[in-house]
Design a protein around this motif. Structure first.
Motif, PDB file in Angstrom:
ATOM      1  N   UNK A  31       0.850  -1.187   0.000  1.00 20.04           N
ATOM      2  CA  UNK A  31       0.000   0.000   0.000  1.00 20.04           C
ATOM      3  C   UNK A  31       0.887   1.238   0.000  1.00 20.04           C
ATOM      4  N   UNK A  32       0.556   2.193  -0.834  1.00 20.11           N
ATOM      5  CA  UNK A  32       1.259   3.472  -0.815  1.00 20.11           C
ATOM      6  C   UNK A  32       0.628   4.335   0.264  1.00 20.11           C
ATOM      7  N   UNK A  33       1.401   4.639   1.295  1.00 18.03           N
ATOM      8  CA  UNK A  33       0.922   5.478   2.388  1.00 18.03           C
ATOM      9  C   UNK A  33       1.775   6.735   2.459  1.00 18.03           C
ATOM     10  N   UNK A  34       1.495   7.591   3.444  1.00 22.60           N
ATOM     11  CA  UNK A  34       2.286   8.808   3.606  1.00 22.60           C
ATOM     12  C   UNK A  34       3.575   8.558   4.373  1.00 22.60           C
ATOM     13  N   UNK A  35       3.873   7.304   4.698  1.00 21.66           N
ATOM     14  CA  UNK A  35       5.071   6.949   5.442  1.00 21.66           C
ATOM     15  C   UNK A  35       5.871   5.910   4.651  1.00 21.66           C
ATOM     16  N   UNK A  36       7.176   6.134   4.432  1.00 20.96           N
ATOM     17  CA  UNK A  36       7.968   5.117   3.735  1.00 20.96           C
ATOM     18  C   UNK A  36       8.056   3.822   4.526  1.00 20.96           C
ATOM     19  N   UNK A  37       8.307   2.744   3.831  1.00 21.59           N
ATOM     20  CA  UNK A  37       8.639   1.463   4.460  1.00 21.59           C
ATOM     21  C   UNK A  37      10.116   1.534   4.841  1.00 21.59           C
ATOM     22  N   UNK A  38      10.398   1.451   6.117  1.00 23.84           N
ATOM     23  CA  UNK A  38      11.763   1.640   6.605  1.00 23.84           C
ATOM     24  C   UNK A  38      12.323   0.294   7.042  1.00 23.84           C
ATOM     25  N   UNK A  39      12.823  -0.448   6.067  1.00 21.16           N
ATOM     26  CA  UNK A  39      13.379  -1.768   6.333  1.00 21.16           C
ATOM     27  C   UNK A  39      14.312  -2.155   5.186  1.00 21.16           C
ATOM     28  N   UNK A  40      15.141  -3.130   5.458  1.00 17.86           N
ATOM     29  CA  UNK A  40      16.049  -3.706   4.468  1.00 17.86           C
ATOM     30  C   UNK A  40      15.674  -5.181   4.339  1.00 17.86           C
ATOM     31  N   UNK A  41      15.399  -5.645   3.113  1.00 14.01           N
ATOM     32  CA  UNK A  41      14.872  -6.993   2.942  1.00 14.01           C
ATOM     33  C   UNK A  41      15.754  -7.805   1.997  1.00 14.01           C
ATOM     34  N   UNK A  42      15.699  -9.123   2.175  1.00 15.18           N
ATOM     35  CA  UNK A  42      16.426 -10.058   1.315  1.00 15.18           C
ATOM     36  C   UNK A  42      15.432 -11.038   0.694  1.00 15.18           C
ATOM     37  N   UNK A  43      15.647 -11.341  -0.571  1.00 17.56           N
ATOM     38  CA  UNK A  43      14.852 -12.336  -1.289  1.00 17.56           C
ATOM     39  C   UNK A  43      15.815 -13.443  -1.687  1.00 17.56           C
ATOM     40  N   UNK A  44      15.636 -14.612  -1.097  1.00 18.86           N
ATOM     41  CA  UNK A  44      16.669 -15.651  -1.150  1.00 18.86           C
ATOM     42  C   UNK A  44      16.043 -17.029  -1.278  1.00 18.86           C
ATOM     43  N   UNK A  45      16.610 -17.861  -2.136  1.00 17.09           N
ATOM     44  CA  UNK A  45      16.364 -19.287  -2.107  1.00 17.09           C
ATOM     45  C   UNK A  45      15.197 -19.780  -2.942  1.00 17.09           C
ATOM     46  N   UNK A  46      15.083 -21.089  -3.007  1.00 18.55           N
ATOM     47  CA  UNK A  46      14.086 -21.727  -3.865  1.00 18.55           C
ATOM     48  C   UNK A  46      12.659 -21.458  -3.411  1.00 18.55           C
ATOM     49  N   UNK A  47      12.432 -21.274  -2.112  1.00 15.86           N
ATOM     50  CA  UNK A  47      11.064 -21.044  -1.630  1.00 15.86           C
ATOM     51  C   UNK A  47      10.460 -19.796  -2.245  1.00 15.86           C
ATOM     52  N   UNK A  48      11.271 -18.771  -2.491  1.00 20.43           N
ATOM     53  CA  UNK A  48      10.779 -17.523  -3.055  1.00 20.43           C
ATOM     54  C   UNK A  48      11.026 -17.415  -4.556  1.00 20.43           C
ATOM     55  N   UNK A  49      11.499 -18.479  -5.188  1.00 27.33           N
ATOM     56  CA  UNK A  49      11.703 -18.480  -6.637  1.00 27.33           C
ATOM     57  C   UNK A  49      10.389 -18.786  -7.337  1.00 27.33           C
ATOM     58  N   UNK A  50      10.027 -17.948  -8.306  1.00 32.27           N
ATOM     59  CA  UNK A  50       8.816 -18.176  -9.063  1.00 32.27           C
ATOM     60  C   UNK A  50       9.066 -19.033 -10.285  1.00 32.27           C
TER      61      UNK A  50
END
Length: 324
Positions: free
Chosen positions: A72-91
Motif C-alpha cells: 500500500x502506498x501510504x504517507x510513510x515510507x517502508x523503513x526496512x532492508x529486505x532479502x529475497x533468497x532461495x528456492x522457496x521464493x523463486x517463481x
C-alpha cells in the motif's frame, strides 16, 4: 512515477503484476493499518486476524514462489532492508514472485540525532555515522548538494548547505546564525534496500528505493531472471541498482539518479538488459562497467556511460530523481 512509465510498457507491466492464479496467493502490506500478526490475506483489517501485514519482511516470510505481494502506498515510507533468497521464493518463468510497489517508498535513511554534530570551525560541522562505507546526506528528505573531495583525497571547501564525506565522517556547512539541529538532516543508515541472491523469477515493479548506505537494489549472486520495471532508485550511498555474481537482470522503464558512486553498477559474470531507462549523470556516472555483459535497448554495450536517457517522450521532468 506514472509520468515516467511510458504507455509502451504498460502492457508488459500489466502482465507482470496480473492477479494471481489458483496456484498462487496474494499478500498485502500496509505500514499504517497492518500488523505482522495478521495473515496478510486482505487489504484491510478484518476479523480473526485477517488483514495486511505491516512489513515487507513479514510478507516474504508468508509468501512463496509465484505469489504476489502488494504494498500500500501510504504517507510513510517502508523503513526496512529486505532479502529475497532461495528456492522457496523463486517463481516460475510464466508466473514470477511479484512485489507490486504501487509507487510506495522503501527508505533506508534515519534522522541524525540531536547534538550529534561536532563543530570543526568555520560553520562546518562533523557527524560520524555508526557504520563505515558509502554515505548520503539528506536535507528535507532529498539528497543534499554534495561537494566532491579533491583528487588527492583532500577536504573540499564547502558552501552553506553543502556536505562531503571525508575520512569516515559527514561534514556539513550551515548558514549564518544556524546550527545543524536547525535543519531536517538524515543519513543512510540501513545497508541495502532489496538484496536478491540464489533466487529465480522475481519481478519488482513500481517501487521507489532510496536512502540506503550501499545499493537500492542489489542482485548480489545467482539472482536469475529478475525483472525490474517502473522502479526509481535514488539517493543511495553507492548505486541505485547493482548487478553482480552470475545474476541475470532485466531492467525496463526505470529511473536511477542522485546515487553516490553510480546509478548502475554491473560486475563480472552478470547479464543485464536495459530498455527505455534513465540513468542520470547528476551525481555520478550513469553506468559503471566493472564486468559482465550488458545490452541497452537491444544493443550490446561495454565500458560504462556518463548517463543514459530514454527517448524524450518517455522522460520524466529532470528533477524527478530527487523531487518525487
Amino acid at each position: 512515477m506514472k509520468r515516467f512509465v511510458c504507455c509502451a510498457v504498460l502492457a508488459a507491466l500489466g502482465a507482470a503484476v496480473s492477479p494471481p492464479s489458483a496456484r498462487s496467493a496474494e499478500f498485502f502490506v500496509n505500514n499504517r493499518t497492518g500488523e505482522d500478526f495478521y495473515d496478510g490475506r486482505a487489504a484491510e483489517p478484518g476479523n480473526a486476524g485477517s488483514g495486511p501485514v505491516r512489513t515487507i519482511a513479514r510478507a516474504l516470510q508468508l509468501a512463496s514462489g509465484s505469489d504476489r505481494i502488494n504494498l500500500a502506498k501510504t504517507d510513510e515510507p517502508y523503513r526496512e532492508s529486505v532479502s529475497i533468497f532461495g528456492s522457496r521464493l523463486s517463481g516460475l518463468a510464466a508466473q514470477p514472485l511479484v512485489i507490486a510497489g504501487n509507487e510506495a517508498v522503501l527508505d533506508g535513511s534515519q534522522p541524525i540525532p540531536p547534538r550529534q554534530w561536532k563543530s570543526v570551525g568555520g560553520s562546518v560541522f562533523r557527524f560520524v555515522p555508526p557504520a563505515a562505507g558509502p554515505q548520503q546526506l539528506f536535507l528535507g528528505g532529498r539528497p543534499a548538494v554534495r561537494a566532491p573531495v579533491g583528487p588527492d583525497g583532500s577536504m573540499p571547501q564547502l558552501e552553506p548547505r553543502q556536505w562531503c564525506y571525508h575520512e569516515g565522517a559527514l561534514f556539513f556547512k550551515v548558514e549564518q546564525t544556524k546550527l545543524p539541529d536547525d535543519y531536517d538532516l538524515a543519513y543512510a543508515a540501513l545497508p541495502t534496500g532489496i538484496t536478491l541472491y540464489f533466487v529465480e523469477h522475481v519481478a519488482i515493479v513500481d517501487l521507489v528505493v532510496q536512502g540506503f548506505r550501499l545499493d537500492g537494489i542489489q542482485a548480489a549472486n545467482s539472482a536469475r531472471d529478475i525483472y525490474l520495471a517502473g522502479v526509481i532508485a535514488r539517493g543511495n550511498g553507492r548505486a541505485g541498482i547493482a548487478v553482480g555474481g552470475a545474476s541475470r537482470v532485466e531492467i525496463e522503464a526505470c529511473l536511477s539518479g542522485a546515487n553516490g558512486s553510480a546509478q548502475l553498477i554491473t560486475m563480472p559474470w552478470s547479464e543485464t538488459q536495459l530498455r527505455r531507462c534513465r540513468l542520470l549523470g547528476d551525481s555520478a556516472d550513469g553506468w559503471v562497467d566493472q564486468g559482465g555483459r550488458v545490452w541497452i535497448d537491444g544493443q550490446k554495450r561495454s565500458g560504462g556511460l556518463a548517463s543514459l536517457d530514454a527517448p524524450e517522450q518517455q522522460q520524466p521532468p529532470a528533477e524527478s530523481a530527487t523531487n518525487q
